[in-house]
Every structure is written in structure tokens, then in C-alpha cells.
Design a protein around this motif. Structure first.
Motif, PDB file in Angstrom:
ATOM      1  N   ASP B 233      40.001  38.647  41.607  1.00 59.34           N
ATOM      2  CA  ASP B 233      39.701  38.397  43.013  1.00 59.34           C
ATOM      3  C   ASP B 233      39.125  36.981  43.127  1.00 59.34           C
ATOM      4  OD1 ASP B 233      36.994  38.419  42.413  1.00 59.34           O
ATOM      5  OD2 ASP B 233      36.573  40.308  43.424  1.00 59.34           O
ATOM      6  N   TRP B 234      38.666  36.597  44.312  1.00 58.12           N
ATOM      7  CA  TRP B 234      38.239  35.204  44.503  1.00 58.12           C
ATOM      8  C   TRP B 234      36.912  34.899  43.820  1.00 58.12           C
ATOM      9  CZ3 TRP B 234      39.401  33.391  50.245  1.00 58.12           C
ATOM     10  CH2 TRP B 234      40.781  33.481  50.464  1.00 58.12           C
ATOM     11  N   GLN B 235      36.206  35.966  43.361  1.00 59.30           N
ATOM     12  CA  GLN B 235      34.963  35.746  42.625  1.00 59.30           C
ATOM     13  C   GLN B 235      35.150  35.860  41.117  1.00 59.30           C
ATOM     14  OE1 GLN B 235      34.249  37.332  45.834  1.00 59.30           O
ATOM     15  NE2 GLN B 235      33.543  35.257  46.259  1.00 59.30           N
ATOM     16  N   GLY B 236      36.386  36.030  40.685  1.00 60.26           N
ATOM     17  CA  GLY B 236      36.632  36.156  39.256  1.00 60.26           C
ATOM     18  C   GLY B 236      36.475  37.573  38.732  1.00 60.26           C
ATOM     19  N   ARG B 237      36.284  38.522  39.625  1.00 59.33           N
ATOM     20  CA  ARG B 237      36.158  39.918  39.188  1.00 59.33           C
ATOM     21  C   ARG B 237      37.540  40.525  38.972  1.00 59.33           C
ATOM     22  NH1 ARG B 237      32.271  41.126  44.243  1.00 59.33           N
ATOM     23  NH2 ARG B 237      34.244  40.438  45.154  1.00 59.33           N
ATOM     24  N   PRO B 238      37.638  41.459  38.014  1.00 57.15           N
ATOM     25  CA  PRO B 238      38.923  42.120  37.776  1.00 57.15           C
ATOM     26  C   PRO B 238      39.387  42.840  39.041  1.00 57.15           C
ATOM     27  CG  PRO B 238      37.278  42.795  36.123  1.00 57.15           C
ATOM     28  CD  PRO B 238      36.558  41.991  37.157  1.00 57.15           C
ATOM     29  N   LEU B 239      40.689  42.856  39.262  1.00 54.27           N
ATOM     30  CA  LEU B 239      41.243  43.615  40.382  1.00 54.27           C
ATOM     31  C   LEU B 239      41.385  45.069  39.973  1.00 54.27           C
ATOM     32  CD1 LEU B 239      44.062  41.080  41.288  1.00 54.27           C
ATOM     33  CD2 LEU B 239      41.967  41.468  42.598  1.00 54.27           C
ATOM     34  N   GLY B 240      41.166  45.969  40.908  1.00 59.49           N
ATOM     35  CA  GLY B 240      41.332  47.387  40.626  1.00 59.49           C
ATOM     36  C   GLY B 240      41.876  48.099  41.847  1.00 59.49           C
ATOM     37  N   LEU B 241      41.879  49.429  41.789  1.00 57.57           N
ATOM     38  CA  LEU B 241      42.395  50.190  42.928  1.00 57.57           C
ATOM     39  C   LEU B 241      41.571  49.905  44.187  1.00 57.57           C
ATOM     40  CD1 LEU B 241      43.376  53.616  41.334  1.00 57.57           C
ATOM     41  CD2 LEU B 241      44.878  51.893  42.340  1.00 57.57           C
ATOM     42  N   GLU B 242      40.274  49.693  43.992  1.00 54.94           N
ATOM     43  CA  GLU B 242      39.430  49.302  45.120  1.00 54.94           C
ATOM     44  C   GLU B 242      39.189  47.799  45.024  1.00 54.94           C
ATOM     45  OE1 GLU B 242      38.461  51.667  47.242  1.00 54.94           O
ATOM     46  OE2 GLU B 242      39.442  53.193  46.003  1.00 54.94           O
ATOM     47  N   GLY B 243      39.101  47.138  46.142  1.00 55.19           N
ATOM     48  CA  GLY B 243      38.846  45.700  46.092  1.00 55.19           C
ATOM     49  C   GLY B 243      38.748  45.154  47.490  1.00 55.19           C
ATOM     50  N   ASP B 244      38.432  43.856  47.594  1.00 58.33           N
ATOM     51  CA  ASP B 244      38.282  43.265  48.926  1.00 58.33           C
ATOM     52  C   ASP B 244      39.574  42.625  49.426  1.00 58.33           C
ATOM     53  OD1 ASP B 244      38.498  40.875  47.553  1.00 58.33           O
ATOM     54  OD2 ASP B 244      36.415  40.277  47.825  1.00 58.33           O
ATOM     55  N   GLY B 245      40.650  42.799  48.654  1.00 59.49           N
ATOM     56  CA  GLY B 245      41.952  42.340  49.126  1.00 59.49           C
ATOM     57  C   GLY B 245      42.256  40.886  48.827  1.00 59.49           C
ATOM     58  N   ARG B 246      41.306  40.188  48.177  1.00 57.15           N
ATOM     59  CA  ARG B 246      41.516  38.771  47.879  1.00 57.15           C
ATOM     60  C   ARG B 246      42.015  38.620  46.443  1.00 57.15           C
ATOM     61  NH1 ARG B 246      36.232  38.586  50.426  1.00 57.15           N
ATOM     62  NH2 ARG B 246      36.479  37.984  52.623  1.00 57.15           N
ATOM     63  N   VAL B 247      43.074  37.843  46.279  1.00 58.66           N
ATOM     64  CA  VAL B 247      43.709  37.683  44.967  1.00 58.66           C
ATOM     65  C   VAL B 247      43.863  36.200  44.658  1.00 58.66           C
ATOM     66  CG1 VAL B 247      45.801  38.120  43.613  1.00 58.66           C
ATOM     67  CG2 VAL B 247      44.943  39.878  45.182  1.00 58.66           C
ATOM     68  N   LEU B 248      43.547  35.848  43.419  1.00 56.28           N
ATOM     69  CA  LEU B 248      43.716  34.468  42.945  1.00 56.28           C
ATOM     70  C   LEU B 248      44.366  34.514  41.574  1.00 56.28           C
ATOM     71  CD1 LEU B 248      43.132  31.372  42.979  1.00 56.28           C
ATOM     72  CD2 LEU B 248      40.897  31.896  41.979  1.00 56.28           C
ATOM     73  N   ALA B 249      45.542  33.924  41.463  1.00 58.37           N
ATOM     74  CA  ALA B 249      46.238  33.869  40.170  1.00 58.37           C
ATOM     75  C   ALA B 249      46.468  32.411  39.807  1.00 58.37           C
ATOM     76  CB  ALA B 249      47.576  34.602  40.243  1.00 58.37           C
ATOM     77  N   ALA B 250      46.324  32.101  38.519  1.00 58.79           N
ATOM     78  CA  ALA B 250      46.495  30.719  38.067  1.00 58.79           C
ATOM     79  C   ALA B 250      47.166  30.708  36.703  1.00 58.79           C
ATOM     80  CB  ALA B 250      45.146  30.007  37.989  1.00 58.79           C
ATOM     81  N   GLY B 251      47.825  29.604  36.414  1.00 59.11           N
ATOM     82  CA  GLY B 251      48.517  29.453  35.139  1.00 59.11           C
ATOM     83  C   GLY B 251      47.592  29.441  33.948  1.00 59.11           C
ATOM     84  N   ASP B 252      46.389  28.914  34.123  1.00 62.12           N
ATOM     85  CA  ASP B 252      45.416  28.975  33.028  1.00 62.12           C
ATOM     86  C   ASP B 252      44.000  29.120  33.570  1.00 62.12           C
ATOM     87  OD1 ASP B 252      44.476  26.433  33.734  1.00 62.12           O
ATOM     88  OD2 ASP B 252      45.444  25.417  32.063  1.00 62.12           O
ATOM     89  N   ALA B 253      43.058  29.355  32.651  1.00 63.19           N
ATOM     90  CA  ALA B 253      41.688  29.696  33.051  1.00 63.19           C
ATOM     91  C   ALA B 253      40.983  28.524  33.721  1.00 63.19           C
ATOM     92  CB  ALA B 253      40.898  30.168  31.835  1.00 63.19           C
ATOM     93  N   GLU B 254      41.309  27.308  33.294  1.00 64.00           N
ATOM     94  CA  GLU B 254      40.608  26.159  33.851  1.00 64.00           C
ATOM     95  C   GLU B 254      41.006  25.927  35.320  1.00 64.00           C
ATOM     96  OE1 GLU B 254      39.455  21.711  32.208  1.00 64.00           O
ATOM     97  OE2 GLU B 254      40.193  23.321  30.896  1.00 64.00           O
ATOM     98  N   LEU B 255      42.289  26.011  35.573  1.00 58.90           N
ATOM     99  CA  LEU B 255      42.751  25.866  36.962  1.00 58.90           C
ATOM    100  C   LEU B 255      42.201  26.997  37.818  1.00 58.90           C
ATOM    101  CD1 LEU B 255      44.502  24.321  38.994  1.00 58.90           C
ATOM    102  CD2 LEU B 255      46.450  25.739  38.280  1.00 58.90           C
ATOM    103  N   HIS B 256      42.160  28.192  37.250  1.00 62.39           N
ATOM    104  CA  HIS B 256      41.612  29.350  37.951  1.00 62.39           C
ATOM    105  C   HIS B 256      40.158  29.087  38.344  1.00 62.39           C
ATOM    106  CE1 HIS B 256      39.941  33.490  38.283  1.00 62.39           C
ATOM    107  NE2 HIS B 256      41.121  33.755  38.809  1.00 62.39           N
ATOM    108  N   ARG B 257      39.403  28.531  37.406  1.00 61.86           N
ATOM    109  CA  ARG B 257      37.987  28.248  37.657  1.00 61.86           C
ATOM    110  C   ARG B 257      37.846  27.186  38.754  1.00 61.86           C
ATOM    111  NH1 ARG B 257      36.742  26.443  32.770  1.00 61.86           N
ATOM    112  NH2 ARG B 257      37.214  28.493  31.906  1.00 61.86           N
TER     113      ARG B 257
END
Lengths: 265, 265
Positions: B233-257
């Protein structure tokens, strides 16, 4: 009796060439699509620039050989004999961002203008194996089958495409587009020239764009018009080699008029 | 030694089922795609709703037969045994607007969660003939070939996708997204789940979305992670069945950060 316009035999010959152009561009664009090269900006050495240039050069060579007195306007190499009676308008890769990001919706656009009027257009999506053909006075075809735009939709029932909301300059364009967004059923993004093909097929009702070049829209006009749709600038004026870059396409004249009113409100 | 998680043999059996699910959904969605029916809203009788339901029902039947104790969460028919150790998360047609407007980028999403952790994901684009497979601890494949996300891109070099800028609610989401838009190389739209596949392939660097349901992202996680990407999610928390609906995907960890920092600035 045809007031100097192309005869049916002329159009047949031009269409034959146009299909050869599409067939010549396709292997070039395919070979650079999703090629893993690190340079992906629009620099001289990027795959998209190389593909664009090679494909346009291949098409120019075929045109010069077949109709040496015809003009050519291309996205990459500019204008040659742009004041000729017949001018070919080429965009080897419409949808650069799709191409760069590996999305197969980019298309090759081949248009032919006769004294400022679009008489032939081909929209070719080589990765998808999908091709639209529009010829003045003939029905538009999609992979060989006649297609028709959807009629009778009101604004609030209309599915509207634009490549991106960021294509509308702040001020008049962005405000006009925002007004339209609020009235249609839904704005959808990211289809580039493909959206005009879908409009011809009757699954999209409106396409509204701005900051377009002639090579972006000349090929689209015969495709949209031959399917029963309407395509003009935002004031309803015919599109030509010169223009203000604003394009409005609709499945029928009434929806086109309603969208135009909102755009200029 | 595997702390109660699925064994390799378990995963093989689940993957076998997942591929059967995709194969069962495909003819259903294909048969309704571009079908010329006048009703295209998300009403009960619209082609997209009928296709969604038929495809999900077909997949549910196969799951019930193979693993009757597994749970199922589907976009159309809701949750069954959602507290089971294994829960299948299904979206027969991700990209409803693509489907409705005749754009072939819609996909079928099949995810499998084990105690809240995504262990398997299939992204199937039947019209394009393209399928991504992600399995926990294994490399992601695209049409059978191992793929890897692109590494080492900075924000200003990053190609970023979102389905539409209109998916971000006014206020926090829209402002955070706007900040990111200004820093990346280019925001691109209109690919839905396909964008995550392209990220796994290494031709897209970032995908940022909001207002997503679990059926929208569970299948994407193993695909992105198995290609070396990061999805949270946008805070770096794992996505699960429950969530706030925000998704962030990146090619690597540095760009994600880097993207995360801008989103929460």
C-alpha cells in the motif's frame, strides 16, 4: 463529373499502395517493440526513434517509387512537396508512450489528402493484427468487415476517450475538456488512435483531443467518416494539414453537436 | 520447516487449478467481448455483467470441486469461507471500461492467499493471448518465459501507470498522486491490471492506484514480486484481503521508497 477528385480506379491504386506501406512499416515496428534497450527517451538512439525513422523511410521509398509527384508529410522527416495535389500523411508509430512501455496499442497511421481533403486512411495495429481502412465514399472496414459507428447516444450515455487528460493545455482547452468530462457517461484514457477505430466500430461514442498534429489525425478522418461518424476540430471545421490541433470525433452528428456546444460554452 | 505454508507440491497443484480457472473464464469473456448489445451499463443484463458472472461461476465451480475447504472471494458473488487458510480471490473482468468499449486490455485475475499472504497469481489477457504467472518463491513468467522488473530507475526516469487520474479521491489521494505526476518521466493511463504485467516485464517502472478492491490486486502481488518488483500500500504495508485500497508497485525497492516518500509528503 468528379470535379478533379480521384476516380474509383485512382482510389483503388492509392489503397493498394497504402496497404503496402502498412505492410512495410509493420515488421520494422514489431522488431523494435519491447526490445530491451536502456535508452528509451525520444533521443536519436532510442528504439522508438529508430523504429519511427526506419518505418517512415520504408514508406517514403514506396511512395516515391509509385507516385513521384505526390507530396509526403511525415512525423519524422517533415514535408516533401506538401503543395502537391496529393499528399501522403504518415505517422509510423502513433502512441509513442504505449510503444515505449510495451503496450501494444500503438498504431501506424497512413493518410492521403487530395487538395486538403482526406480521401484515404489506414490505421494499422500490427501487434494486435487489427487494421481499419477508410476510403472516401466507401464504407469503413475493420479487418475486412464493414463497421458502423454507434448512433443515437446522448452525452450522458457516451463513452468518451482521450489519450490523456494531460494533453489539454491549461486554460481554454483544459476547462472545455473538464466540462465535457462531467457530462459524459465516462471518460476513458490510453488508446491513442485505437480509440478512433473503436469509434468506427461502434463501441466508443466520442473522442476529444488537443495538441494534435496533422499526422495524428489525417488517417483517422476517412475511417471515422466512412463508418458514419463525424470528425472535425472543436468548432466543427474540417481538419486539414493546417489546424489548431483540436480534434472532436463522434458516432453521429447530433452527439458531435452536443459535445461541440459544451466545448465552446 | 516451511512453517505451515504451502509445499512445492501444493503450489504445483494450486497452479494447475489456477490455469484451469483461466482457461474456463477465457471462452466466456471472449464470447461477450464486442458483442453488439445496446445495454452496456453495469446493469444486470449488460454483457459485461453477464460475462463477469458466468466466468466467476465457472471458476467457483472448479475450485469447489478441487478444494472444497478453500475460501473464495469474487468481485461478483462476494465471499465464501473467507476465513479459510486458503482463499481464492477472483476478478473475471478487471478493466470493465476497456471491456465495454471494445479495448482488449481487460484481464482475468486469479489470486490465492494463504493466511493473508498472496502465494499465487495469474493475470490472463485472453484476447491478446498473454498470461502472467506468479508463484511465491518462483520467478514470474510471461507466456512461459521468465521476466524481470527493471531496476535502477530514478523517479525522473520512471514510466508510471494508473488506470485513470479520476480514480484518486479529492484531497489526500489526488494531491499525493499529483505530486508524483510532477516528478516522474511520464504518467500513462488506461492499462488496468496490464500495467502490473508490463512492470513485471520491465517496460513500466511504477504503478500507483487508489480505490482498489482485494480482487483488483491479490493476483498482481506474486506476479510483481516474482519478477523482482515491490508491491504494497502507499505506506509500505503488505496488501491483504482488507486494506485502504491504495496500491503502489515499483520495479525495485529504491524507486518504491522514493515514490512512497512523495506520496506521504
Amino acid at each position: 463529373v468528379n470535379s478533379g477528385g480521384p476516380t474509383g480506379a485512382d482510389l483503388d491504386a492509392f489503397l493498394d499502395l497504402a496497404l503496402h506501406l502498412a505492410d512495410a512499416a509493420a515488421p520494422v515496428t514489431r522488431s523494435y517493440f519491447r526490445r530491451p534497450i536502456d535508452v528509451d527517451a525520444k533521443s536519436d538512439r532510442s528504439p522508438v526513434t529508430i523504429a519511427d525513422r526506419e518505418a517512415e523511410q520504408a514508406m517514403r521509398t514506396l511512395i516515391e517509387a509509385a507516385f513521384p509527384d505526390h507530396g509526403i508529410v511525415g512525423e519524422e522527416f517533415g514535408a516533401t512537396r506538401a503543395d502537391a495535389d496529393y499528399v501522403w500523411v504518415l505517422d509510423p508509430i502513433d502512441g509513442t508512450k504505449s510503444f515505449i512501455t510495451g503496450k501494444p496499442l500503438f498504431g501506424t497511421l497512413i493518410g492521403l489528402m487530395h487538395r486538403g481533403r482526406a480521401v484515404l486512411g489506414v490505421i494499422d495495429h500490427t501487434i494486435l493484427g487489427e487494421r481499419w481502412i477508410g476510403v472516401a465514399g466507401r464504407p469503413t472496414t475493420f479487418n475486412g468487415e464493414v463497421v458502423e459507428s454507434r448512433k443515437g447516444r446522448t452525452l450522458d450515455e457516451a463513452w468518451m476517450y482521450a489519450t490523456t487528460p494531460h494533453m489539454f493545455p491549461d486554460g481554454y482547452d483544459a476547462e472545455a475538456y473538464a466540462r465535457l468530462c462531467e457530462e459524459v457517461k465516462s471518460p476513458v484514457y490510453g488508446a491513442e488512435c485505437y480509440a478512433y477505430g473503436l469509434l468506427a466500430n461502434g463501441t466508443v461514442d466520442l473522442v476529444v483531443e488537443s495538441t494534435m498534429g496533422a499526422y495524428d489525425y489525417c488517417a483517422l478522418m476517412p475511417v471515422v467518416e466512412g463508418a458514419g461518424g463525424v470528425i472535425t476540430d472543436w468548432q466543427g471545421r474540417p481538419l486539414g494539414l493546417e489546424g489548431d490541433g483540436r480534434v472532436l470525433a463522434a458516432g453521429d452528428a447530433e452527439l458531435h453537436r452536443a459535445a461541440m456546444e459544451l466545448l465552446s460554452a
